[in-house]
Design a protein around this motif. Structure first.
Motif, short mmCIF file in Angstrom:
data_model
loop_
_atom_site.label_atom_id
_atom_site.label_comp_id
_atom_site.label_asym_id
_atom_site.label_seq_id
_atom_site.Cartn_x
_atom_site.Cartn_y
_atom_site.Cartn_z
N ASN A 145 0.83 -1.19 0.00
CA ASN A 145 0.00 0.00 0.00
C ASN A 145 0.88 1.25 0.00
O ASN A 145 0.47 2.31 0.44
N THR A 146 2.08 1.11 -0.52
CA THR A 146 3.06 2.20 -0.56
C THR A 146 3.05 2.85 -1.94
O THR A 146 3.01 2.16 -2.96
N TYR A 147 3.10 4.16 -1.95
CA TYR A 147 3.19 4.91 -3.22
C TYR A 147 4.50 5.68 -3.21
O TYR A 147 4.79 6.42 -2.27
N LEU A 148 5.30 5.47 -4.26
CA LEU A 148 6.60 6.12 -4.36
C LEU A 148 6.41 7.59 -4.72
O LEU A 148 5.34 8.01 -5.15
N ILE A 149 7.47 8.36 -4.62
CA ILE A 149 7.40 9.79 -4.91
C ILE A 149 6.98 10.05 -6.36
O ILE A 149 6.37 11.07 -6.67
N ASN A 150 7.25 9.09 -7.25
CA ASN A 150 6.83 9.24 -8.65
C ASN A 150 5.39 8.81 -8.87
O ASN A 150 4.88 8.83 -9.98
N GLY A 151 4.70 8.37 -7.80
CA GLY A 151 3.30 7.99 -7.88
C GLY A 151 3.04 6.52 -8.07
O GLY A 151 1.91 6.08 -8.01
N HIS A 152 4.07 5.74 -8.32
CA HIS A 152 3.88 4.31 -8.56
C HIS A 152 3.53 3.57 -7.27
O HIS A 152 4.10 3.83 -6.21
N ASN A 153 2.61 2.64 -7.37
CA ASN A 153 2.22 1.78 -6.25
C ASN A 153 3.25 0.64 -6.18
O ASN A 153 3.24 -0.27 -6.97
N TYR A 154 4.13 0.72 -5.21
CA TYR A 154 5.23 -0.22 -5.04
C TYR A 154 4.73 -1.52 -4.41
O TYR A 154 3.99 -1.50 -3.43
N GLN A 155 5.15 -2.66 -4.98
CA GLN A 155 4.80 -3.96 -4.42
C GLN A 155 6.03 -4.64 -3.81
O GLN A 155 6.01 -5.06 -2.67
N ASP A 156 7.09 -4.75 -4.60
CA ASP A 156 8.35 -5.34 -4.14
C ASP A 156 9.43 -5.01 -5.15
O ASP A 156 9.17 -4.33 -6.14
N ASP A 157 10.66 -5.46 -4.91
CA ASP A 157 11.76 -5.14 -5.83
C ASP A 157 11.52 -5.68 -7.24
O ASP A 157 12.02 -5.12 -8.20
N ARG A 158 10.77 -6.73 -7.34
CA ARG A 158 10.47 -7.33 -8.65
C ARG A 158 9.41 -6.52 -9.40
O ARG A 158 9.40 -6.43 -10.61
#
Length: 103
Positions: free
Chosen positions: A41-54
Motif C-alpha cells: 500500500n506504498t506509493y513512491l514519490i513518482n506515484g507508482h504503487n510499489y509492491q516489491d523489488d520485482r
C-alpha cells in the motif's frame, strides 16, 4: 479487517476495501484501508504503487486508489450523501465544487 492477512495483499486490495467500507456506511474503515501501513500500500514519490523489488510499478493499485477516492467523494447512483467515504466528525474537509463545475 483484523482477521485479513494484510501482508499477503496486492495494491488493489486497499482501495477495494475502502470502496466496500464506503458502500457499507463505514467511512472510518475506508480511510483506515487507504492509509494502512503495509508495503503493498506504498506509493513512491513518482506515484507508482510499489509492491516489491520485482514489481516496482503496479497500475491496478494506482487505478484502484483513484477509483476509491472518486467513490468516496462522489458516491454512486442513488446515493444522496455528500462525500460518503469520509468521516463526518470534522477531521476531513473534502471540497470538490470546482471539479463539479467543470463537468
Amino acid at each position: 479487517m483484523k482477521d485479513w492477512s494484510w501482508n499477503d495483499t496486492w495494491g488493489w486490495d486497499f482501495p477495494m476495501t475502502a470502496m466496500t467500507a464506503t458502500r457499507l456506511g463505514m467511512p472510518e474503515k475506508a480511510i483506515d484501508a487507504l492509509l494502512m501501513p503495509v508495503q503493498t500500500n506504498t506509493y513512491l514519490i513518482n506515484g507508482h504503487n510499489y509492491q516489491d523489488d520485482r514489481l516496482r510499478i503496479y497500475l491496478p493499485g494506482n487505478g484502484g486508489l483513484l477509483t476509491a477516492v472518486a467513490l468516496m467523494c462522489a458516491g454512486w447512483d442513488g446515493n444522496n450523501e455528500t462525500n460518503p467515504g469520509f468521516p463526518k466528525d470534522g477531521t476531513w474537509k473534502v471540497q470538490w465544487e470546482g471539479f463539479k463545475k467543470m463537468m
